[in-house]
Design an enzyme around this catalytic site. Structure first.
Site, PDB file in Angstrom:
ATOM      1  N   ASP A 243       0.821  -1.221   0.000  1.00  0.00           N
ATOM      2  CA  ASP A 243       0.000   0.000   0.000  1.00  0.00           C
ATOM      3  C   ASP A 243       0.844   1.257   0.000  1.00  0.00           C
ATOM      4  O   ASP A 243       0.377   2.337  -0.356  1.00  0.00           O
ATOM      5  CB  ASP A 243      -0.937   0.007   1.207  1.00  0.00           C
ATOM      6  CG  ASP A 243      -2.032  -1.015   1.011  1.00  0.00           C
ATOM      7  OD1 ASP A 243      -1.767  -2.208   1.278  1.00  0.00           O
ATOM      8  OD2 ASP A 243      -3.121  -0.631   0.549  1.00  0.00           O
ATOM      9  N   LYS A 254      -1.037  -5.129   4.067  1.00  0.00           N
ATOM     10  CA  LYS A 254      -2.100  -5.613   4.952  1.00  0.00           C
ATOM     11  C   LYS A 254      -1.542  -6.249   6.221  1.00  0.00           C
ATOM     12  O   LYS A 254      -0.532  -6.966   6.191  1.00  0.00           O
ATOM     13  CB  LYS A 254      -2.950  -6.626   4.154  1.00  0.00           C
ATOM     14  CG  LYS A 254      -4.114  -7.251   4.877  1.00  0.00           C
ATOM     15  CD  LYS A 254      -5.063  -6.234   5.479  1.00  0.00           C
ATOM     16  CE  LYS A 254      -5.555  -5.173   4.497  1.00  0.00           C
ATOM     17  NZ  LYS A 254      -6.255  -4.047   5.159  1.00  0.00           N
TER      18      LYS A 254
HETATM   19  O1  MRU Z   1      -7.478  -2.807   3.063  1.00  0.00           O
HETATM   20  P1  MRU Z   1      -7.306  -3.215   1.631  1.00  0.00           P
HETATM   21  O2  MRU Z   1      -8.097  -4.408   1.241  1.00  0.00           O
HETATM   22  O3  MRU Z   1      -7.502  -2.042   0.690  1.00  0.00           O
HETATM   23  O4  MRU Z   1      -5.758  -3.630   1.548  1.00  0.00           O
HETATM   24  C1  MRU Z   1      -5.225  -4.089   0.351  1.00  0.00           C
HETATM   25  C2  MRU Z   1      -3.832  -4.537   0.463  1.00  0.00           C
HETATM   26  O5  MRU Z   1      -3.237  -4.514   1.518  1.00  0.00           O
HETATM   27  C3  MRU Z   1      -3.131  -4.960  -0.791  1.00  0.00           C
HETATM   28  O6  MRU Z   1      -2.211  -5.968  -0.554  1.00  0.00           O
HETATM   29  C4  MRU Z   1      -2.392  -3.743  -1.367  1.00  0.00           C
HETATM   30  O7  MRU Z   1      -3.277  -2.665  -1.522  1.00  0.00           O
HETATM   31  C5  MRU Z   1      -1.769  -4.033  -2.674  1.00  0.00           C
HETATM   32  S1  MRU Z   1      -3.000  -4.102  -3.937  1.00  0.00           S
HETATM   33  C6  MRU Z   1      -2.319  -4.379  -5.425  1.00  0.00           C
END
Ligand code: MRU
Length: 363
Positions: A243, A254
């Protein structure tokens, strides 16, 4: 990618209704529901309630939000207030701010009368660029998987492990961590993916749904199983998304990613991060100290959503009455635990020197 033979992106523009359409991911993997996003409040809700989610997809959605704002009122004041309104929807994924900044910097010098059309065109460009970036991450990651496959005994699949959903649903198409998997599968490489469920929101179920649709062999496992599998030689490589990645290569992803990286290090398993360049925050170096971690609704930990035997989607409480939840949504994996960063320009060491060699414009 395809669902039951039909190609989908995770969002698209409806020329008929002149509005953005999204897959409302809150209902997946059980129901494919499409929703129109027609007001600024709809955009804010879509991002903050995780109808759309995943760093690149949040960014692309925000760009369409700016296009709507410019169609409603193309003044400088509204350009700024739309930026602020959308920016506060989720704090951790840097792609949101990256897309908003790109829109504002592009539109600001323009006459107001041209901004609505230009903003929509830019949103389409950002979405299309994301698809190309992810396709290239897949091509680059495929080479790592090919090398692992070449060293496996005949008849044994390459064993991958992933956490959360860094799949096509988290991007506009292809996904980041899943793109090498799709490319490897399509190239005829025998592979199998361990998919962490990823409590509390179980984004692993989204990854499993994507892999089922594409025919990639996989197994859905509890979050705590990965270390055990690594100890027993059942994981050849971990690939996760991100992220926000700092200029020295610390990776925020995550919650639970860090524990997987520790287990990988302890067991000599390569730990790769699929990294589209808009996810690099060049202003930040120390991820643990500097990246804001989203604290989400406590109900996500005390309750769980699923499908009953009669097909109804329900939410049930899993913790005792009165027990408080705690819900940090992301964690930071320090760069020394990361084997490499798979970007659209190639594979980089998780260091400032490695990243700036691939992206010299940020040196
Ligand atoms: O909370 P989320 O579902 O938006 O988190 C998503 C993630 O952590 C993904 O691994 C990250 O955004 C990479 S997406 C290509």
């Amino acid at each position: 990618m395809k669902v039951n033979g039909t190609h989908y992106r995770s969002l698209w523009w409806s020329n008929t209704d002149n509005v953005l359409e999204i897959i409302d991911q809150r209902w997946l993997p059980h129901e494919l529901r499409v929703q129109q996003v027609g007001t600024m409040q709809d955009f804010a809700n879509a991002i903050s309630e995780m109808r759309v989610r995943g760093a690149p997809l949040i960014g692309a959605t925000a760009a369409y939000g700016m296009a709507l704002a410019m169609a409603e009122d193309s003044s400088n004041a509204n350009l700024d207030s739309a930026w602020t309104f959308l920016e506060k929807t989720r704090p951790t994924a840097i792609n949101l701010r990256w897309a908003l900044n790109r829109c504002r910097e592009y539109l600001r010098p323009m006459p107001e009368s041209e901004r609505a059309a230009a903003a929509l065109k830019l949103a389409h460009e950002i979405a299309d660029e994301d698809v190309e970036i992810n396709r290239n991450i897949g091509v680059n990651g495929l080479e790592i998987i090919r090398q692992i496959a070449a060293n496996k005994p005949a008849g044994e699949p390459v064993q991958l492990l992933t956490h959360c959903n860094a799949g096509w649903l988290a991007t506009v198409d292809w996904g980041t961590a899943t793109s090498p998997m799709f490319h490897a599968h399509d190239a005829g490489i025998d592979l199998h993916v361990w998919v962490d469920e990823t409590r509390p929101r179980n984004q692993g179920a989204l990854t499993a749904w994507e892999l089922v649709s594409h025919g990639v062999p996989h197994t859905y496992i509890t979050d705590n199983a990965g270390g055990h599998l690594m100890q027993h030689g059942q994981v050849d490589m971990v690939i996760v998304g991100t992220d926000r990645t700092t200029r020295r290569g610390d990776v925020c992803n995550k919650i639970g990613t860090y524990l997987k990286a520790l287990a990988a290090k302890d067991n000599g398993v390569p730990f790769y991060v699929a990294l589209p360049s808009p996810t690099i925050d060049w202003t930040v170096s120390d991820g643990v100290a500097e990246i804001p971690i989203e604290q989400r609704n406590l109900r996500e930990t005390t309750h769980i959503q699923g499908k009953t035997d009669d097909g109804t989607i329900v939410s049930v409480q899993v913790s005792p009455d009165g027990t408080p939840g705690g819900n940090p949504a992301f964690d930071v994996t320090p760069n020394h635990l990361v084997t490499g960063l798979i970007t659209e320009r190639g594979i980089s060491k998780a260091t400032e020197a490695g990243l700036t060699e691939l992206f010299p414009e940020f040196a």
